[in-house]
Structure formats: C-alpha cells, structure tokens
Design a protein around this motif. Sequence first.
Motif, PDB file in Angstrom:
ATOM      1  N   ILE A   1       8.521  48.786  19.869  1.00 14.98           N
ATOM      2  CA  ILE A   1       7.173  49.093  19.386  1.00 14.98           C
ATOM      3  C   ILE A   1       7.195  50.371  18.549  1.00 14.98           C
ATOM      4  O   ILE A   1       6.613  50.427  17.462  1.00 14.98           O
ATOM      5  N   ALA A   2       7.878  51.406  19.040  1.00 19.40           N
ATOM      6  CA  ALA A   2       7.945  52.677  18.310  1.00 19.40           C
ATOM      7  C   ALA A   2       8.620  52.488  16.953  1.00 19.40           C
ATOM      8  O   ALA A   2       8.155  53.018  15.936  1.00 19.40           O
ATOM      9  N   GLN A   3       9.703  51.722  16.916  1.00 17.41           N
ATOM     10  CA  GLN A   3      10.395  51.465  15.652  1.00 17.41           C
ATOM     11  C   GLN A   3       9.515  50.640  14.705  1.00 17.41           C
ATOM     12  O   GLN A   3       9.441  50.927  13.505  1.00 17.41           O
ATOM     13  N   ALA A   4       8.851  49.626  15.228  1.00 16.19           N
ATOM     14  CA  ALA A   4       7.989  48.776  14.404  1.00 16.19           C
ATOM     15  C   ALA A   4       6.816  49.576  13.841  1.00 16.19           C
ATOM     16  O   ALA A   4       6.408  49.361  12.692  1.00 16.19           O
ATOM     17  N   LEU A   5       6.278  50.512  14.612  1.00 18.83           N
ATOM     18  CA  LEU A   5       5.197  51.368  14.127  1.00 18.83           C
ATOM     19  C   LEU A   5       5.678  52.165  12.916  1.00 18.83           C
ATOM     20  O   LEU A   5       5.002  52.216  11.885  1.00 18.83           O
ATOM     21  N   GLY A   6       6.853  52.767  13.025  1.00 22.14           N
ATOM     22  CA  GLY A   6       7.410  53.522  11.905  1.00 22.14           C
ATOM     23  C   GLY A   6       7.632  52.648  10.687  1.00 22.14           C
ATOM     24  O   GLY A   6       7.319  53.044   9.554  1.00 22.14           O
ATOM     25  N   GLU A   7       8.154  51.445  10.888  1.00 16.05           N
ATOM     26  CA  GLU A   7       8.406  50.525   9.775  1.00 16.05           C
ATOM     27  C   GLU A   7       7.114  50.118   9.093  1.00 16.05           C
ATOM     28  O   GLU A   7       7.035  50.057   7.860  1.00 16.05           O
ATOM     29  N   ARG A   8       6.068  49.842   9.874  1.00 13.94           N
ATOM     30  CA  ARG A   8       4.796  49.416   9.289  1.00 13.94           C
ATOM     31  C   ARG A   8       4.134  50.553   8.512  1.00 13.94           C
ATOM     32  O   ARG A   8       3.546  50.333   7.459  1.00 13.94           O
ATOM     33  N   ILE A   9       4.221  51.764   9.042  1.00 10.23           N
ATOM     34  CA  ILE A   9       3.640  52.902   8.321  1.00 10.23           C
ATOM     35  C   ILE A   9       4.428  53.173   7.045  1.00 10.23           C
ATOM     36  O   ILE A   9       3.846  53.388   5.978  1.00 10.23           O
ATOM     37  N   ARG A  10       5.742  53.135   7.130  1.00 13.19           N
ATOM     38  CA  ARG A  10       6.566  53.376   5.933  1.00 13.19           C
ATOM     39  C   ARG A  10       6.326  52.299   4.872  1.00 13.19           C
ATOM     40  O   ARG A  10       6.361  52.580   3.678  1.00 13.19           O
ATOM     41  N   ALA A  11       6.043  51.066   5.278  1.00 13.98           N
ATOM     42  CA  ALA A  11       5.767  49.992   4.322  1.00 13.98           C
ATOM     43  C   ALA A  11       4.479  50.266   3.538  1.00 13.98           C
ATOM     44  O   ALA A  11       4.356  49.873   2.382  1.00 13.98           O
ATOM     45  N   GLN A  12       3.525  50.952   4.157  1.00 17.54           N
ATOM     46  CA  GLN A  12       2.256  51.265   3.493  1.00 17.54           C
ATOM     47  C   GLN A  12       2.278  52.615   2.793  1.00 17.54           C
ATOM     48  O   GLN A  12       1.476  52.867   1.898  1.00 17.54           O
ATOM     49  N   ASP A  13       3.148  53.518   3.233  1.00 19.54           N
ATOM     50  CA  ASP A  13       3.237  54.869   2.679  1.00 19.54           C
ATOM     51  C   ASP A  13       4.715  55.192   2.490  1.00 19.54           C
ATOM     52  O   ASP A  13       5.378  55.660   3.419  1.00 19.54           O
ATOM     53  N   ALA A  14       5.206  54.931   1.288  1.00 21.83           N
ATOM     54  CA  ALA A  14       6.639  55.131   1.019  1.00 21.83           C
ATOM     55  C   ALA A  14       7.065  56.587   1.187  1.00 21.83           C
ATOM     56  O   ALA A  14       8.237  56.870   1.432  1.00 21.83           O
TER      57      ALA A  14
END
Length: 152
Positions: A110-123
């Motif tokens: 979950i923690a990794q997926a949160l980071g991935e989703r945020i990075r996908a929206q904010d490079a």
Amino acid sequence: MAKPHPLMWTGTDIVTTLAPEAIWLAAAEAIVGGKGKVTQTADAGPIRAYDIKGSDTLFATSPELSFDIQISDERDGRRAVRTHILRALLKDGGLFGPKKMLGQKAYVRIAQALGERIRAQDAAATVSMRDGAMPAGFVLDGLSAKVAPPAA
C-alpha cells in the motif's frame, strides 16, 4: 527493494504539490489495490488511520496491523505525506525462525502504491521508503504479542 527484516519499521515519505483531495484519492486507490481487508478507522482531517486484517489474524476482530497516513503543509505550496505503522501483531517464527510482523507485506504494498500513484500525477514529487529497526520506546508485550508505543 531488499526484503525487509520481519521486524522492520517501514514507511513512506512523499513531498508533492498535489491537493489533499488528490492525495486521499491516491491513498484510496492504493488501498483498494492491496491484499487483505483494509478498513479506515479514523479520519481527523490531515490524518487517517487504517487497520489491515488478513487470514493470519489470531482473532477475526483483531487487526494484524494498524497504520496511518498523514498530510502536512510545507513551504511553497508543497505537502508532506507520511505513512506510519501504529501497532502490529507478531507471529512466532517457530523454533529457528524470526518473529513475523503480520500485515507488513500488505502495508508495504500500500505504501509503495501510494508513492507510485502520487508520482504518476506529480512527476516532481519526491517519494522515498524508510525502514529500520523498531524505534526506541516501542515495547513488545509477550502475552498479547502486540507491538505498540508505550502507554503515556
């Protein structure tokens, strides 16, 4: 990412320009994509707490691991997002194995997926995982097999 020691205290640190609503949506998507039953247990504005229950739970009503996600405003319109393990159940590793923190794999996903989703929206977002030994002051109650901060 190296396999964490069974009693590693893991978390995510993120700095982003996303609005809180977009961060909470990313968190909800990360949780839905994870394994185990995750339920929100508290919502105090910038902090939300969750419980993870899975098949290894000793009692169906006891969460294996509880964690929170916190958002705090930083300078220049940026926000800091952090995840923290609040408490966890431990399972004995048997005669030779180390103790295992139940729910930890689901929490890390979950923690990794949160980071991935945020990075996908904010490079420009910075995302880092932190891990280390259990912090000083955390105690293990051998009778209940719970790890939690000491009582205030």
